[in-house]
Every structure is written in structure tokens, then in C-alpha cells.
Enzyme design. Structure first.
Site, short mmCIF file in Angstrom:
data_model
loop_
_atom_site.label_atom_id
_atom_site.label_comp_id
_atom_site.label_asym_id
_atom_site.label_seq_id
_atom_site.Cartn_x
_atom_site.Cartn_y
_atom_site.Cartn_z
N ALA A 66 0.90 -1.13 -0.10
CA ALA A 66 0.04 0.02 -0.03
C ALA A 66 0.83 1.27 0.10
O ALA A 66 1.99 1.19 0.38
CB ALA A 66 -0.93 0.09 1.27
N GLY A 109 0.44 -4.77 0.70
CA GLY A 109 -0.52 -4.69 0.04
C GLY A 109 -0.43 -5.47 -1.06
O GLY A 109 -1.32 -5.92 -1.85
N GLU A 112 -0.95 -9.11 -0.77
CA GLU A 112 -2.43 -9.25 -0.43
C GLU A 112 -3.14 -9.18 -1.91
O GLU A 112 -4.01 -9.77 -1.96
CB GLU A 112 -2.83 -8.35 0.55
CG GLU A 112 -2.14 -8.43 2.12
CD GLU A 112 -2.49 -7.16 2.93
OE1 GLU A 112 -2.25 -6.14 2.55
OE2 GLU A 112 -3.00 -7.49 4.12
N GLU A 132 4.53 -4.85 7.38
CA GLU A 132 3.80 -4.07 7.93
C GLU A 132 4.51 -3.77 9.50
O GLU A 132 4.25 -2.64 9.94
CB GLU A 132 2.36 -4.39 8.06
CG GLU A 132 1.62 -4.13 6.58
CD GLU A 132 1.57 -5.51 5.73
OE1 GLU A 132 2.27 -6.27 6.14
OE2 GLU A 132 0.78 -5.63 4.78
N1 CO8 Z 1 4.72 3.26 -0.46
C1 CO8 Z 1 5.03 4.32 -1.13
N2 CO8 Z 1 6.09 4.45 -1.92
C2 CO8 Z 1 6.83 3.24 -1.88
C3 CO8 Z 1 6.69 1.99 -1.43
C4 CO8 Z 1 5.36 2.05 -0.70
N3 CO8 Z 1 4.86 1.02 -0.36
N4 CO8 Z 1 7.62 1.47 -1.51
C5 CO8 Z 1 8.49 2.00 -2.34
N5 CO8 Z 1 8.20 2.95 -2.57
C6 CO8 Z 1 8.85 4.16 -3.17
C7 CO8 Z 1 10.00 4.59 -2.61
O1 CO8 Z 1 9.66 5.67 -1.49
C8 CO8 Z 1 10.79 5.40 -3.60
O2 CO8 Z 1 10.53 6.52 -4.02
P1 CO8 Z 1 11.36 7.98 -3.92
O3 CO8 Z 1 12.39 7.58 -5.03
O4 CO8 Z 1 10.54 9.01 -4.51
O5 CO8 Z 1 11.84 7.92 -2.72
C9 CO8 Z 1 10.58 4.48 -4.86
O6 CO8 Z 1 9.52 3.60 -4.46
C10 CO8 Z 1 11.71 3.48 -5.04
O7 CO8 Z 1 11.97 2.67 -3.55
P2 CO8 Z 1 13.20 2.31 -2.86
O8 CO8 Z 1 14.43 3.54 -3.29
O9 CO8 Z 1 13.00 2.20 -1.46
O10 CO8 Z 1 13.95 0.89 -3.60
P3 CO8 Z 1 14.66 -0.05 -3.21
O11 CO8 Z 1 15.13 -0.92 -4.37
O12 CO8 Z 1 15.92 0.41 -2.45
O13 CO8 Z 1 13.92 -0.90 -2.12
C11 CO8 Z 1 11.94 -2.19 -1.22
C12 CO8 Z 1 12.74 -1.45 -2.65
C13 CO8 Z 1 12.57 -2.98 -0.40
C14 CO8 Z 1 10.65 -2.76 -1.98
C15 CO8 Z 1 11.50 -0.87 -0.56
O14 CO8 Z 1 10.93 0.30 -1.51
C16 CO8 Z 1 10.46 -1.07 0.51
O15 CO8 Z 1 10.81 -1.56 1.71
N6 CO8 Z 1 9.27 -0.72 0.31
C17 CO8 Z 1 8.12 -0.61 1.47
C18 CO8 Z 1 7.67 -1.98 1.47
C19 CO8 Z 1 6.56 -2.20 2.59
O16 CO8 Z 1 6.94 -1.89 3.70
N7 CO8 Z 1 5.52 -2.56 2.02
C20 CO8 Z 1 4.24 -2.71 3.07
C21 CO8 Z 1 3.58 -1.44 2.97
S1 CO8 Z 1 2.38 -1.24 4.15
C22 CO8 Z 1 1.07 -2.00 3.38
O17 CO8 Z 1 1.09 -2.64 2.53
C23 CO8 Z 1 -0.18 -2.37 4.28
C24 CO8 Z 1 -1.29 -2.89 3.67
C25 CO8 Z 1 -2.41 -2.75 4.35
C26 CO8 Z 1 -3.73 -3.15 3.59
C27 CO8 Z 1 -3.67 -3.25 2.28
C28 CO8 Z 1 -4.15 -2.22 1.61
C29 CO8 Z 1 -3.17 -1.37 0.63
#
Ligand code: CO8
Length: 259
Positions: A66, A109, A112, A132
Site C-alpha cells: 500500500a 498490500g 495481499e 507491515e
Molecule cells: N509506498 C510508497 N512508496 C513506496 C513504497 C510504498 N509501499 N515502496 C516503495 N516506494 C517508493 C520509495 O519511496 C521510492 O520513492 P522515491 O524515489 O520517491 O524515494 C521508490 O518507491 C523506490 O523505492 P526504494 O528506493 O526504496 O527502492 P529499493 O530498491 O531500495 O527498495 C523495497 C525496494 C525493499 C521494496 C523498499 O522500497 C521497501 O521496503 N518498500 C516498502 C515495503 C513495505 O513496507 N510495504 C508494505 C507497505 S504497508 C502495506 O502494504 C499495508 C497493507 C495494508 C492493507 C492493504 C491495502 C493497501
């Protein structure tokens, strides 16, 4: 030509394809994106010319979760008032089979969303996770429920409590993945081939089969078996049963109705 901002859609033969397209955010699922996914899938579901749907992302990410930036400032009141995420569930009410073609990250998400599909194709680089807990929350769209049903308590606890990622081989071994392909570039073609195969069957019967499998998650074994038997009986009132069995006896290809 699709008129969506965050996804691409196309029809390939009898398969509707939806591609998540927010590359700069690793396909993070904001509300607008999910509304588009549900709208596009609903349109394909209603189209008699579409017998199966493929949902995919990019090579780097199916979806990294998400959209954390959109969520971070929400409050309990605002989430409750909008019933945040509730409309995602509409995807699981569609009757057309949906195949998820998953490469790269399928996290939070994203994992999911993949699990809301009916079948899941993954490549060697696919990483699943429910991270999460690292954000101070828990899965919010079925991660603690569908994942547990798919892989069992031991793995689901591990993933939801440690936030670690699970590789594709482990995911396939654990029952989350329908098919693990040898190379990442084979994921989409394999998903399309699978969807084409499904779409070549009777759309009506494929929907009934999907419904029957899903009943297994919502009822007791005895009730599920009863549902299956009665549904099996009912299919003998259809054109497609007459045609399918006649074609076998006459040693020819069946010509199913696509309604
Ligand atoms: N939300 C918003 N932006 C994101 C997300 C995200 N989940 N994941 C990545 N991005 C963005 C980053 O902020 C970055 O943007 P910017 O260049 O503007 O800073 C861009 O994507 C590239 O990401 P990274 O530079 O971090 O790329 P890496 O290759 O270094 O890392 C990862 C990749 C490991 C995937 C890392 O981006 C990461 O850990 N992302 C978050 C993963 C996460 O925690 N996901 C769970 C989110 S919470 C959730 O899903 C709750 C679900 C609840 C209900 C479901 C309904 C949606």
C-alpha cells in the site's frame, strides 16, 4: 487504449490484461490505483469476450505495498470513515478467474493483492512479504488471513511477525504459488498461457469451478462436498455439459458457449 492513470489494460484474445503502472513508486498501491484495478477487472468480468484476467506489475515489482506516503497521515477516524481498503475486496467477488503474474517485490498490500487473485505465477526473483510490522501496523487487506490459509500458521506467523521476505522457491514449496517458472521473463507468458487455457473452456463452467474451490475456504468439509455434488448435478442442465461430453464421445473438440 485505456483511460486509466495508474494501470494499463489490453485484451489479448480472450484474456484481459491489467498491468500496474506506477514504476517510480514500485507500483505502490494508492487508493486511485486500486479503484482503477477494480474498475478494469469489473469491466473484463462483464465482457463475454473475456474468459480470464491476468494481473501483473513490472520486473522489479508486482507491488511494493500500500502507498505508505498516502497512508502515513491518516487517522483512525479518517480510515474508519472512508472504510479504507474495503473496496479492494470487490476484486474477490468477480467471477472470472484471475491469474497474478508476479515478478520482483510483492510486499504488504502487494502480497495481499496477489493473494486476492485465484492463481499465482512467480519467477526466481519474486519476493513475498508482509513487512507491515516494520511500519508499526499489521496487514490490512487479508495478509494475516489469506496468507495463513495458503501457507499455514508456522510460515504466516514467521512472515507477519518478523517482516522478512520469502523467496519464490519457499513460496512455491509452501503452497502460495501455483507455478514457479525458471526465468523471470517467463512469468508473464506463462500466466497468459494459463489464462488462455482457462479462457478456452466454458466461461460459465470455469466460473462455477472457481466458486466451488472458494467454497472450501468458507464452509465445513461436509457442506462443501454437498455444494460440489449439487452443483455437479446442476451442470447436467447446461449446453456445455451436453456439448463437452458429446465432443468426447465423437472424438472432436468441444465448442463451448461463452456467455
Ligand atoms: N509506498 C510508497 N512508496 C513506496 C513504497 C510504498 N509501499 N515502496 C516503495 N516506494 C517508493 C520509495 O519511496 C521510492 O520513492 P522515491 O524515489 O520517491 O524515494 C521508490 O518507491 C523506490 O523505492 P526504494 O528506493 O526504496 O527502492 P529499493 O530498491 O531500495 O527498495 C523495497 C525496494 C525493499 C521494496 C523498499 O522500497 C521497501 O521496503 N518498500 C516498502 C515495503 C513495505 O513496507 N510495504 C508494505 C507497505 S504497508 C502495506 O502494504 C499495508 C497493507 C495494508 C492493507 C492493504 C491495502 C493497501
Amino acid at each position: 487504449m485505456s483511460s486509466y492513470e495508474n494501470i494499463l489494460t489490453e485484451t489479448r484474445g480472450r484474456v484481459g490484461v491489467i498491468t500496474l503502472n506506477r514504476p517510480k513508486a514500485l507500483n505502490a498501491l494508492n487508493d486511485a490505483t486500486m479503484r482503477e484495478v477494480v474498475a478494469a477487472a469489473t469491466a473484463f468480468d462483464a465482457d463475454a469476450g473475456v474468459g480470464a484476467i491476468v494481473l501483473t506489475g513490472s520486473e522489479k515489482a508486482f507491488a511494493a505495498g500500500a502507498d505508505i506516503k498516502e497512508m502515513s497521515s491518516q487517522t483512525y477516524d479518517s480510515m474508519y470513515a472512508a472504510d479504507w481498503f474495503a473496496h479492494w475486496d470487490n476484486l474477490t467477488r468477480l467471477r472470472t478467474p484471475i491469474v497474478a503474474a508476479v515478478n520482483g517485490y510483492a510486499l504488504g498490500g502487494g502480497c495481499e493483492l496477489a493473494m486476492m487473485c485465484d492463481m499465482l505465477i512467480a519467477g526466481p526473483s519474486t519476493k513475498f512479504g508482509q513487512p507491515e510490522i516494520n511500519l508499526g501496523v499489521i496487514p490490512g487487506m487479508g495478509g494475516s488471513q489469506r496468507l495463513t490459509r495458503a501457507v499455514g500458521k508456522a510460515k504466516a506467523m514467521d512472515l507477519c511477525l518478523t517482516g522478512r521476505f520469502m523467496g519464490a522457491e519457499e513460496a512455491e514449496r509452501s503452497g502460495l504459488v501455483s507455478r514457479l517458472v525458471e526465468a523471470d521473463e517467463d512469468v508473464l507468458p506463462t500466466a497468459l498461457e494459463m489464462a488462455e487455457t482457462i479462457a478456452s473452456k466454458s466461461k460459465f463452467v470455469a466460473q462455477v469451478a472457481k466458486e466451488a474451490v472458494n467454497v472450501a475456504f468458507e464452509t465445513t468439509l461436509a457442506q462443501g462436498i454437498q455444494f460440489e455434488r449439487r452443483t455437479f448435478h446442476a451442470l447436467f442442465s447446461t449446453h456445455d455439459q451436453k456439448e463437452g461430453m458429446a465432443a468426447f464421445v465423437e472424438k472432436r473438440e468441444a465448442k463451448f458457449e461463452h456467455r
